[in-house]
Design a protein around this motif. Sequence first.
Motif, PDB file in Angstrom:
ATOM      1  N   GLU A  27       0.937  -1.296  -0.084  1.00 59.04           N
ATOM      2  CA  GLU A  27      -0.043   0.022  -0.091  1.00 59.04           C
ATOM      3  C   GLU A  27       0.964   1.347   0.017  1.00 59.04           C
ATOM      4  O   GLU A  27       0.463   2.238  -1.017  1.00 59.04           O
ATOM      5  CB  GLU A  27      -0.888   0.055   1.184  1.00 59.04           C
ATOM      6  CG  GLU A  27      -2.004  -1.152   1.345  1.00 59.04           C
ATOM      7  CD  GLU A  27      -1.356  -2.335   1.900  1.00 59.04           C
ATOM      8  OE1 GLU A  27      -0.107  -2.450   1.926  1.00 59.04           O
ATOM      9  OE2 GLU A  27      -2.097  -3.460   2.066  1.00 59.04           O
ATOM     10  N   GLU A  28       2.129   1.464   0.745  1.00 61.43           N
ATOM     11  CA  GLU A  28       2.935   2.474   0.862  1.00 61.43           C
ATOM     12  C   GLU A  28       3.522   2.606  -0.443  1.00 61.43           C
ATOM     13  O   GLU A  28       3.678   3.609  -0.829  1.00 61.43           O
ATOM     14  CB  GLU A  28       3.816   2.258   1.944  1.00 61.43           C
ATOM     15  CG  GLU A  28       3.041   2.412   3.553  1.00 61.43           C
ATOM     16  CD  GLU A  28       4.079   2.193   4.726  1.00 61.43           C
ATOM     17  OE1 GLU A  28       5.403   2.609   4.273  1.00 61.43           O
ATOM     18  OE2 GLU A  28       3.829   2.029   5.617  1.00 61.43           O
ATOM     19  N   THR A  40      -5.772   3.689  -5.712  1.00 60.85           N
ATOM     20  CA  THR A  40      -4.428   4.155  -5.992  1.00 60.85           C
ATOM     21  C   THR A  40      -3.971   3.743  -7.449  1.00 60.85           C
ATOM     22  O   THR A  40      -3.612   4.554  -8.302  1.00 60.85           O
ATOM     23  CB  THR A  40      -3.374   3.613  -5.178  1.00 60.85           C
ATOM     24  OG1 THR A  40      -3.692   3.781  -3.630  1.00 60.85           O
ATOM     25  CG2 THR A  40      -1.916   4.058  -5.403  1.00 60.85           C
ATOM     26  N   ILE A  68      -6.155   0.063  -2.456  1.00 61.81           N
ATOM     27  CA  ILE A  68      -5.107  -0.142  -3.416  1.00 61.81           C
ATOM     28  C   ILE A  68      -5.872  -0.099  -4.805  1.00 61.81           C
ATOM     29  O   ILE A  68      -5.115   0.584  -5.864  1.00 61.81           O
ATOM     30  CB  ILE A  68      -4.756  -1.555  -3.444  1.00 61.81           C
ATOM     31  CG1 ILE A  68      -3.617  -1.715  -2.383  1.00 61.81           C
ATOM     32  CG2 ILE A  68      -3.884  -1.744  -4.586  1.00 61.81           C
ATOM     33  CD1 ILE A  68      -2.675  -2.987  -1.917  1.00 61.81           C
TER      34      ILE A  68
END
Length: 275
Positions: free
Chosen positions: A87-88, A112, A109
């Motif tokens: 995720e990061e 993103t 996610i």
Amino acid sequence: MLMYESYWQLNTRPFENGGDPAFYYPGESQQAALLKLRYAIENQRGGAILAGPPGSGKTLLVGMLRTMLPERFSPLVHLVFPQMPAEELLAWLAAEVCGTGAGAPTEPIHQTLRRVERSLAENTDRGCHAVVVIDEAHLIDDPGTLEALRLLLNFESQGRPGLTLLLVGQVKLLTTLDRMPQLEERLGVKCLLRPFSEIETAAYVEHRLRVAGAARPVFEPEALTALYHLTHGIARRINRLCDLALLIGFAEERQSISAAQLEAVSEELVAIAPE
């Protein structure tokens, strides 16, 4: 503190480990890797691998690659510490690729990835092609992070990948990718850097000294032969040993660096700073 540059009539220190392309030495392995990586990026392939022993010059080669790419290969995103949750990693890449602030840490996610996909499509429409360099990729041990990188390669626009993913790391990166064939098979170009040969080691030292402004030989021929055997042609080891040899040669007011002096410096270096 007095440094050795003026004593050896140099404009700068020649054996720094930074990524200054001026100090790049075109060894056979390095040139072959550059050619293959340029092919992968300029032909908009999905991904490539650059692997090599620690200290073999991967970072400098990536820096050289950046100077050679036409402007349309942008944005060029360079992540130097990829050991983070999926995720990061995706949030960071999305911020860089989209040219926006970092996404919310709690953003799902799929959102993103949607932002990245949209930005890549717009980038392609502008006639550009994104490049994502993941340095120290051998540190990635989370299958979820590798899967996230694979997902990036699914994004296509106008029949081509929206980005080229370049994974850079130590040789064990190849073993890691063997355990994830669904990503490995998408990385069609693979480059393995090898250490310098004895002839290349001598040429590497002379090149760096020349770029730094040397007007005369500093290392005796026998010293360059000894240097190869002491460092096994690994660029970082060469830099470290030569830098210290120049410093001690300056302190002892030597006119040149001999093999015996280099071996003495190596023994001292290994004793106080083992790898």
